[in-house]
Motif scaffolding. Sequence first.
Motif, PDB file in Angstrom:
ATOM      1  N   ALA A 152       0.842  -0.978  -0.041  1.00 46.69           N
ATOM      2  CA  ALA A 152      -0.074  -0.837  -0.312  1.00 46.69           C
ATOM      3  C   ALA A 152       0.792   1.580   0.087  1.00 46.69           C
ATOM      4  N   ARG A 153       2.127   1.353   0.593  1.00 50.78           N
ATOM      5  CA  ARG A 153       2.965   2.103   1.271  1.00 50.78           C
ATOM      6  C   ARG A 153       3.572   2.613  -0.581  1.00 50.78           C
ATOM      7  N   ASP A 154       3.958   0.964  -0.922  1.00 48.68           N
ATOM      8  CA  ASP A 154       4.845   1.789  -2.392  1.00 48.68           C
ATOM      9  C   ASP A 154       3.459   1.929  -3.727  1.00 48.68           C
ATOM     10  N   GLU A 155       2.256   1.780  -3.551  1.00 50.17           N
ATOM     11  CA  GLU A 155       1.122   2.303  -4.339  1.00 50.17           C
ATOM     12  C   GLU A 155       1.219   3.650  -4.275  1.00 50.17           C
ATOM     13  N   ALA A 156       1.300   4.318  -2.610  1.00 47.81           N
ATOM     14  CA  ALA A 156       0.619   5.346  -2.892  1.00 47.81           C
ATOM     15  C   ALA A 156       1.870   6.437  -3.013  1.00 47.81           C
ATOM     16  N   ALA A 157       3.114   5.333  -3.138  1.00 43.88           N
ATOM     17  CA  ALA A 157       4.434   6.736  -3.186  1.00 43.88           C
ATOM     18  C   ALA A 157       4.771   7.069  -4.942  1.00 43.88           C
ATOM     19  N   GLN A 158       4.241   4.978  -5.761  1.00 47.55           N
ATOM     20  CA  GLN A 158       4.287   5.162  -6.959  1.00 47.55           C
ATOM     21  C   GLN A 158       2.958   6.280  -7.642  1.00 47.55           C
ATOM     22  N   ALA A 159       1.816   6.796  -7.192  1.00 45.45           N
ATOM     23  CA  ALA A 159       0.420   7.681  -7.030  1.00 45.45           C
ATOM     24  C   ALA A 159       1.068   8.876  -6.818  1.00 45.45           C
ATOM     25  N   ALA A 160       2.073   9.015  -6.394  1.00 47.25           N
ATOM     26  CA  ALA A 160       2.777  10.415  -5.830  1.00 47.25           C
ATOM     27  C   ALA A 160       3.870  11.088  -7.271  1.00 47.25           C
ATOM     28  N   ASN A 161       4.548   9.916  -7.290  1.00 42.83           N
ATOM     29  CA  ASN A 161       6.150  10.604  -8.191  1.00 42.83           C
ATOM     30  C   ASN A 161       4.734  10.288  -9.572  1.00 42.83           C
ATOM     31  N   GLU A 162       4.304   9.437  -9.640  1.00 45.59           N
ATOM     32  CA  GLU A 162       3.358   9.771 -10.924  1.00 45.59           C
ATOM     33  C   GLU A 162       3.111  10.995 -11.144  1.00 45.59           C
ATOM     34  N   ALA A 217       3.337  13.368  -9.879  1.00 47.54           N
ATOM     35  CA  ALA A 217       4.452  15.202  -9.810  1.00 47.54           C
ATOM     36  C   ALA A 217       5.084  14.771 -11.272  1.00 47.54           C
ATOM     37  N   GLU A 218       5.572  13.255 -11.831  1.00 50.54           N
ATOM     38  CA  GLU A 218       5.690  13.723 -13.134  1.00 50.54           C
ATOM     39  C   GLU A 218       4.775  14.137 -13.852  1.00 50.54           C
ATOM     40  N   ALA A 223       2.731  16.727 -13.656  1.00 52.29           N
ATOM     41  CA  ALA A 223       2.808  17.975 -13.519  1.00 52.29           C
ATOM     42  C   ALA A 223       3.533  18.711 -13.695  1.00 52.29           C
ATOM     43  N   LYS A 224       5.190  18.146 -13.898  1.00 59.04           N
ATOM     44  CA  LYS A 224       6.565  18.405 -14.373  1.00 59.04           C
ATOM     45  C   LYS A 224       6.244  18.331 -16.097  1.00 59.04           C
ATOM     46  N   GLU A 225       5.754  17.051 -16.232  1.00 60.75           N
ATOM     47  CA  GLU A 225       5.374  17.487 -18.060  1.00 60.75           C
ATOM     48  C   GLU A 225       4.501  18.323 -18.194  1.00 60.75           C
ATOM     49  N   GLN A 226       3.641  18.637 -17.695  1.00 62.26           N
ATOM     50  CA  GLN A 226       2.464  19.406 -17.768  1.00 62.26           C
ATOM     51  C   GLN A 226       3.143  21.278 -18.366  1.00 62.26           C
ATOM     52  N   SER A 227       3.850  21.013 -16.909  1.00 63.78           N
ATOM     53  CA  SER A 227       4.659  22.925 -17.492  1.00 63.78           C
ATOM     54  C   SER A 227       5.303  22.621 -18.466  1.00 63.78           C
ATOM     55  N   ARG A 228       6.374  21.470 -18.530  1.00 67.31           N
ATOM     56  CA  ARG A 228       7.106  21.819 -19.394  1.00 67.31           C
ATOM     57  C   ARG A 228       6.501  22.411 -21.271  1.00 67.31           C
ATOM     58  N   GLN A 229       5.257  21.061 -21.284  1.00 71.73           N
ATOM     59  CA  GLN A 229       4.472  21.756 -22.106  1.00 71.73           C
ATOM     60  C   GLN A 229       4.237  22.867 -22.267  1.00 71.73           C
ATOM     61  N   GLN A 230       2.952  23.425 -21.209  1.00 70.14           N
ATOM     62  CA  GLN A 230       2.579  24.794 -21.536  1.00 70.14           C
ATOM     63  C   GLN A 230       3.888  25.518 -21.388  1.00 70.14           C
ATOM     64  N   ALA A 231       5.263  25.643 -21.064  1.00 70.88           N
ATOM     65  CA  ALA A 231       6.415  26.498 -21.630  1.00 70.88           C
ATOM     66  C   ALA A 231       6.348  26.218 -23.400  1.00 70.88           C
ATOM     67  N   ILE A 232       6.895  25.123 -23.546  1.00 68.87           N
ATOM     68  CA  ILE A 232       6.739  24.997 -25.008  1.00 68.87           C
ATOM     69  C   ILE A 232       5.986  25.720 -25.708  1.00 68.87           C
TER      70      ILE A 232
END
Length: 171
Positions: free
Chosen positions: A46-56, A58-59, A61-70
Motif C-alpha cells: 500500500a505504501r509503495d502504491e501510494a508513493a508510485q501514485a505520488a511520483n506519477e 509529480a511527473e 505536473a512537471k510534464e504539463q509545466s514543460r508542455q505549457q512552456a513549450i
Amino acid sequence: MSAIWLKAIPYIAAVLLVAGALFGVYHHGVTVTNDEWQAKWNERDARDEAAQAANEAAERAKEQSRQQAINKVVQNGQALIDTAAAAVTAANRESDRLRSAADGLAGSVSASQAGGNSCTAAASAAATRAVMVLADVLKRADQRAGDMATVADQARARGLTCEQAYDALGK
C-alpha cells in the motif's frame, strides 16, 4: 502379548494427544506468523502504491509545466515569424516602388534620348542600354536581397524558438 498392547493403549493415546496438541500449537503459530507477515507485506504494498501514485502525479505536473512552456515558446516563435512576414510584405512593397522607379528612369532616359541628330543617336542608344541594364541589375539585386532577408528572418525566428524550447525543457 495382547495384554501388553492393552496396557500400552492409554500411553499411545496420550502420546498421540500430546503430539496432536503440539502439532496444533505449531500450526497455529505458523498461521499467526504468516498472517503477521502478510499484513506487513500488504502495508508495504500500500505504501509503495501510494508513493508510485505520488511520483506519477509529480511527473505529470512537471510534464504539463514543460508542455505549457513549450506551447508559450511556440506562440512567441510564431509571433516572431508573423512579424518577420509583415516586415517582408512591407519591404516587398518598398522594393516594388523602387523597381517601378528604376523602370520609370530607364523609360525616361530612352524617351529623352530618342530625339536629336543621328550622330548622337548611337551614343544615346548605348547610354539607354546601359541605363536599362543598370535598372535590371538593380531590380535583380533588390529581389535577391529581399529573398535572402526573408530566409534569414525566418531562420532567426525558428532558431530563437528552438533555443527557447530547449531552455524551457531544462527547467
